[in-house]
Design an enzyme around this catalytic site. Structure first.
Site, PDB file in Angstrom:
ATOM      1  N   HIS A 197       0.820  -1.222   0.000  1.00 33.26           N
ATOM      2  CA  HIS A 197       0.000   0.000   0.000  1.00 33.26           C
ATOM      3  C   HIS A 197       0.851   1.268   0.000  1.00 33.26           C
ATOM      4  O   HIS A 197       0.350   2.347  -0.278  1.00 33.26           O
ATOM      5  CB  HIS A 197      -0.924   0.005   1.222  1.00 33.26           C
ATOM      6  CG  HIS A 197      -2.003  -1.030   1.133  1.00 33.26           C
ATOM      7  ND1 HIS A 197      -3.326  -0.731   0.927  1.00 33.26           N
ATOM      8  CD2 HIS A 197      -1.951  -2.381   1.180  1.00 33.26           C
ATOM      9  CE1 HIS A 197      -4.037  -1.842   0.872  1.00 33.26           C
ATOM     10  NE2 HIS A 197      -3.225  -2.864   1.025  1.00 33.26           N
ATOM     11  N   ASP A 217       3.296   9.540  -0.731  1.00 32.58           N
ATOM     12  CA  ASP A 217       2.166   8.692  -0.351  1.00 32.58           C
ATOM     13  C   ASP A 217       1.978   7.611  -1.398  1.00 32.58           C
ATOM     14  O   ASP A 217       2.111   7.891  -2.593  1.00 32.58           O
ATOM     15  CB  ASP A 217       0.886   9.547  -0.272  1.00 32.58           C
ATOM     16  CG  ASP A 217      -0.033   9.095   0.851  1.00 32.58           C
ATOM     17  OD1 ASP A 217       0.003   7.897   1.181  1.00 32.58           O
ATOM     18  OD2 ASP A 217      -0.773   9.938   1.396  1.00 32.58           O
TER      19      ASP A 217
END
Ligand code: F6P
Length: 476
Positions: free
Chosen positions: A174, A384
């Protein structure tokens, strides 16, 4: 080291194309139980995926207990069976607070100077992965499809293979993956990275992440063959595919929740509190990768340079505290309180506060209502993997008068949402310009940009993500 595919029990490796036979088994550190109103990005996404597909969800129970009281908790709700394992305080410290979140997290987010490493903590991380595999292996069926999630559990396939598990195992990362020159700062990189080869499929968020993984094996020359064009690595005849699968949200659900919020009392109270002023919104876990101090400072600079906006725009930053036992997170909290206090002290009026800084979490449906009211979404992480807030902000906008999104180039979402106002979060002037551009953008332009993003997210939603990944793994 990875276990050669040739040594695995061949009879237990299912063929692709028998989807009806496969049960989905999700393994992640954090598990979202149905009664919980709040979950992180990963847990919320997996809940949405499992809700549709059904299956078993295995992970940490969230409890820390003495070793002799350790339990594997079982429960079922709707379509999902849960198996949740307790950890001891020492395991949690070495595995979660230590190696996962003080070593891997900063390194994978391109901040090696924040990395703290100890061999003992890496050993603790490996031990917890071993224990997860020991407890999970007896629950597995031959034709299960196992889907492991995130940096806490990279070596899990190796541990499962060592216990004779031949089922298909996929992994999804992720978070971002830095290039090899940065990864090699990790003292145990060779040992850890080799365990990737025991998966059948490795999914990452973006093309850069996939490239970084393939490049690592290319430059390390570790006995693993790399086919960069096909996107695969091979060792001892076992091939692992590496590909991007950008994670997404339940777009229709967020849009529906944002519409439903309009009439409720919380929403009405919030709207009234704005007194007709424009709203900028940021929603992030309190994490140094999210770029919140830089954003606070940029908002202060914006008010400095654009006097005309003082008293006309409020910035709501929701930042639920996270990983508070890790010192870097505590320091960040103190730092943000200082910056928010200084900015508010400088610009506030008796009836207006520039930054509304809220350290608590809200249910997704409530957030959807807040996003809907905002003319400006501020999503400016320093790095991110994806950032689902960016996608939720878009999904929650009113089609006739949508807000604009200021988005960091270094969030995975920037690859998919080029119609956002893309900024470099390290550049305060660029952030100030982005805020101004968003607040003054003509409605027609906002509509056109939003429509393109919403259309994209309507087809590239969480369901498509799950189907793409499981399809590539050979089941689903
Ligand atoms: O970004 C990685 C991630 O696993 C997210 O998916 C999730 O929201 C967050 O970290 C949760 O962190 P933690 O489990 O440490 O609270």
């Amino acid at each position: 080291m990875s276990r050669p595919a040739a040594n695995r029990p061949a009879a237990s490796r299912p063929e692709a194309g028998r989807p009806e036979a496969s049960r989905l088994v999700v393994v992640s550190n954090r598990v979202a139980l149905p009664r919980e109103t709040r979950a992180g990005g990963l847990a919320a996404a997996m809940h949405a995926a499992l809700k549709e597909h059904g299956g078993l969800w295995f992970g940490w129970s969230g409890k820390r207990v003495p070793a002799e009281q350790r339990e594997l908790h079982r429960e079922s709700a709707r379509n999902i069976d849960y198996a949740l394992l307790d950890l001891t305080r020492e395991e949690h410290e070495a595995y979660y607070l230590g190696f996962a979140n003080r070593t891997l997290w900063p390194l994978l987010h391109f901040q090696p100077t924040l990395m703290e490493y100890s061999r003992a903590q890496y050993a603790g991380y490996r031990a917890v992965n071993r224990m997860f595999a020991e407890r999970l292996a007896p629950l597995l069926r031959e034709d299960d499809c196992v889907w492991v999630h995130d940096y806490h559990l990279i070596p899990l396939a190796t541990e499962l293979r060592a216990r004779g598990i031949g089922a298909r195992i996929g992994f999804f990362l992720h978070v971002p993956l830095p290039p090899p020159a940065m990864l090699v700062n990790l003292p145990c990189h060779a040992d850890l990275m080799a365990t990737f080869a025991d998966y059948d499929l490795i999914g990452v968020q973006g093309r850069d992440d996939a490239q970084a993984l393939l490049d690592y094996f290319l430059v390390q020359n570790s006995g693993i063959d790399v086919d960069a064009n096909a996107g695969s690595i091979t060792i001892n005849g076992h091939r692992t595919r590496v590909a991007p699968f950008p994670i997404s949200i339940d777009t229709a659900e967020v849009a529906q929740e944002s519409m439903a919020a309009v009439g409720n009392a919380t929403h009405r109270r919030f709207l009234a509190s704005l007194q007709g002023r424009k709203l900028a919104i940021g929603v992030d876990r309190l994490d140094y990768s999210k770029g919140i101090p830089q954003r606070f400072k940029a908002f202060g600079m914006f008010l400095d340079r654009h006097r005309e906006w003082r008293s006309r725009v409020s910035y709501l930053q929701i930042a639920p505290p996270s990983r508070e036992e890790v010192p870097e997170y505590r320091e960040l909290r103190t730092r943000l309180e200082r910056i928010a206090g200084a900015t508010n002290g400088r610009y506030a009026e008796p009836d207006w506060v520039p930054i509304r800084y809220v350290n608590r979490s809200f249910a997704q449906a409530t957030l959807a209502g807040f996003y809907r009211v905002a003319q400006l979404g501020l999503v400016t992480p320093l790095k991110d993997g994806m950032n689902l807030v960016a996608k939720e902000f878009v999904a929650a906008q009113p089609p006739d008068d949508p807000g604009a999104l200021v988005l960091s180039r270094f969030a995975g979402a920037a690859n998919e949402l080029p119609q956002a106002i893309l900024v470099n979060p390290y550049d305060p002037d660029a952030q100030v310009e982005g805020i101004e551009q968003a607040l003054t953008m003509p409605r027609e332009e906002k509509r056109a940009r939003w429509a393109a993003m919403f259309e994209y997210l309507s087809t590239h939603d969480i369901g498509a993500w799950r189907r793409d990944f499981l399809g590539a793994l050979g089941t689903g």
